[in-house]
Design an enzyme around this catalytic site. Structure first.
Site, PDB file in Angstrom:
ATOM      1  CB  CYS A 162       0.204  65.270  63.066  1.00  0.00           C
ATOM      2  SG  CYS A 162      -0.353  65.216  61.356  1.00  0.00           S
ATOM      3  CB  CYS A 165       2.105  63.301  60.475  1.00  0.00           C
ATOM      4  SG  CYS A 165       1.392  64.928  60.396  1.00  0.00           S
ATOM      5  CG  ASP A 166       3.563  61.049  63.538  1.00  0.00           C
ATOM      6  OD1 ASP A 166       4.303  61.092  62.550  1.00  0.00           O
ATOM      7  OD2 ASP A 166       3.595  61.900  64.455  1.00  0.00           O
TER       8      ASP A 166
END
Ligand code: NAP
Length: 341
Positions: A162, A165-166
């Site tokens: 992701c 997300c990261d």
């Protein structure tokens, strides 16, 4: 006696539904499920268990780790009376970080929606009856299943499924990164990563992208993106932190090494709907189809759904949590209309 409400799933959608339902005095029973994201994880909690720092969940100005966020949500649900299906029927002491490790959280193996109350069959073949159900089983990111991938994904070693997300984490700044896949997600994630990376390689197994025309153009026009055609990673290299990938050319079979500071999988997601056995209407990609896209009702009355199991578009913790809230409110009203409080 039948449960008023059973919630299946323990990501942000499941726990948020549990918080709302518990505060409405429904004493929901949660099938938290076994960890699917990685065999090395001890506790459930969905895809966020595989994320390191979550920086975009409102209310955490300094970020929070995915597992911690899930533990907070679980604690909040249990505090208001949610129960969790475990081996010995005891809800774990969620204030004790070690307590959950001594449990086997239970998976729901199947459901029978042809009768009332519904039947929820757990992995030991025990049957739990429930007047209403919330399905929040999520979707799992697809992984390649190559050496080094899961080890570095679970240890924060620079492998992720992701980018949103990261990708903004300091570890990926000014590095050369790789994105595997050739669909809209791969292009979108690669474009996003160019904000932080010095260069982004899209690693695609064919000589043509699957992504829509406009997304393809976006990739071609971005000077920081280079597409490595006809390549698949066969190994992620690096002990504690990713150092690169071993790539195989799908046409010639040649193997080469590409140094990388991060690797992001964008090879699709699989919604966890197989256990429903075709009893709920699904869309062509096997996500649950909602009867009304703004609500949480499914094709079977009394069965509600929330989170990534219905959403192939947004797939964010905050959107899943919002849907969990809607499902609990819909379930509460539906039960109240039938005199079940
Ligand atoms: P997708 O369209 O299914 O694309 C998956 C990609 O991964 C494909 O290019 C596929 O290669 C590749 N792949 C699959 N398994 C692989 C493997 N084992 N090894 C190497 N490569 C593999 O998935 P997605 O990109 O996540 O998109 C899902 C849906 O969301 C789509 O409908 C998409 O349009 C939509 N979406 C839209 C947007 C947007 O409009 N902004 C953004 C993201 C997603 P092949 O091409 O060779 O099959």
């Amino acid at each position: 006696m039948a449960e008023k409400l059973v919630i299946i799933g323990s990501g942000p959608a499941g726990w948020t539904a549990a918080i709302y339902a518990a505060r409405a005095n429904l004493q929901p029973l949660v099938f938290a499920g076994r960890p699917k994201t990685s065999p090395s994880l001890l506790l459930p909690g969905g895809q966020l268990m595989l994320t390191t720092e979550v920086e975009n969940f409102p209310g955490f100005p300094h970020g929070v780790t995915g597992p911690k966020l899930m533990a907070f949500m679980e604690q909040q649900a249990v505090r208001f009376g949610a129960r969790i299906r475990t081996d010995d029927g005891r809800t774990p002491d969620v204030s004790d970080p070690d307590d959950g490790h001594s449990f086997r959280y239970h998976d729901c193996k199947a459901v029978d929606l042809s009768c009332r109350p519904f039947k929820v069959i757990d992995e030991d073949d025990t049957v739990v009856e429930a007047h209403a159900l919330i399905i929040a089983t999520g979707a799992t990111a697809n992984w390649l299943g190559i050496p080094g991938e899961q080890r570095l994904a679970t240890s924060g070693g620079g492998v992720s499924a992701c980018a949103v997300c990261d990708g903004a984490l300091p570890a990926f700044r000014n590095k050369e990164l790789g994105v595997v896949g050739g669909g809209d997600s791969a292009v979108e994630e690669a474009t996003y990563l160019t904000k932080f990376a010095s260069k982004v390689y899209i690693i695609h197994r064919r000589d043509q992208l699957r992504a829509s025309r406009i997304m393809q153009q976006r990739a071609m026009d971005n000077p920081k993106i280079e597409i490595l055609w006809n390549k698949v990673p066969v190994e992620v290299l690096g002990e504690k932190q990713i150092e690169g990938v071993r790539l195989k050319d799908t046409k010639t079979g040649d193997v080469s090494v590409r140094p990388l500071g991060g690797l992001f999988m964008a090879i699709g997601h699989t919604p966890a709907t197989a256990f429903l056995g075709g009893q709920l209407e699904l869309d062509e990609k096997k996500y649950i189809r909602l009867a009304d896209p703004y609500r949480s009702m499914t094709s079977v009355e009394g069965v509600f759904a929330a989170g990534d199991v219905v959403d192939s578009v947004y797939r964010q913790a905050i959107t899943a949590a919002g849907m969990g809230c809607k499902a609990a409110l819909d379930a509460e009203r539906w039960l109240a209309e039938r005199g079940i409080h």
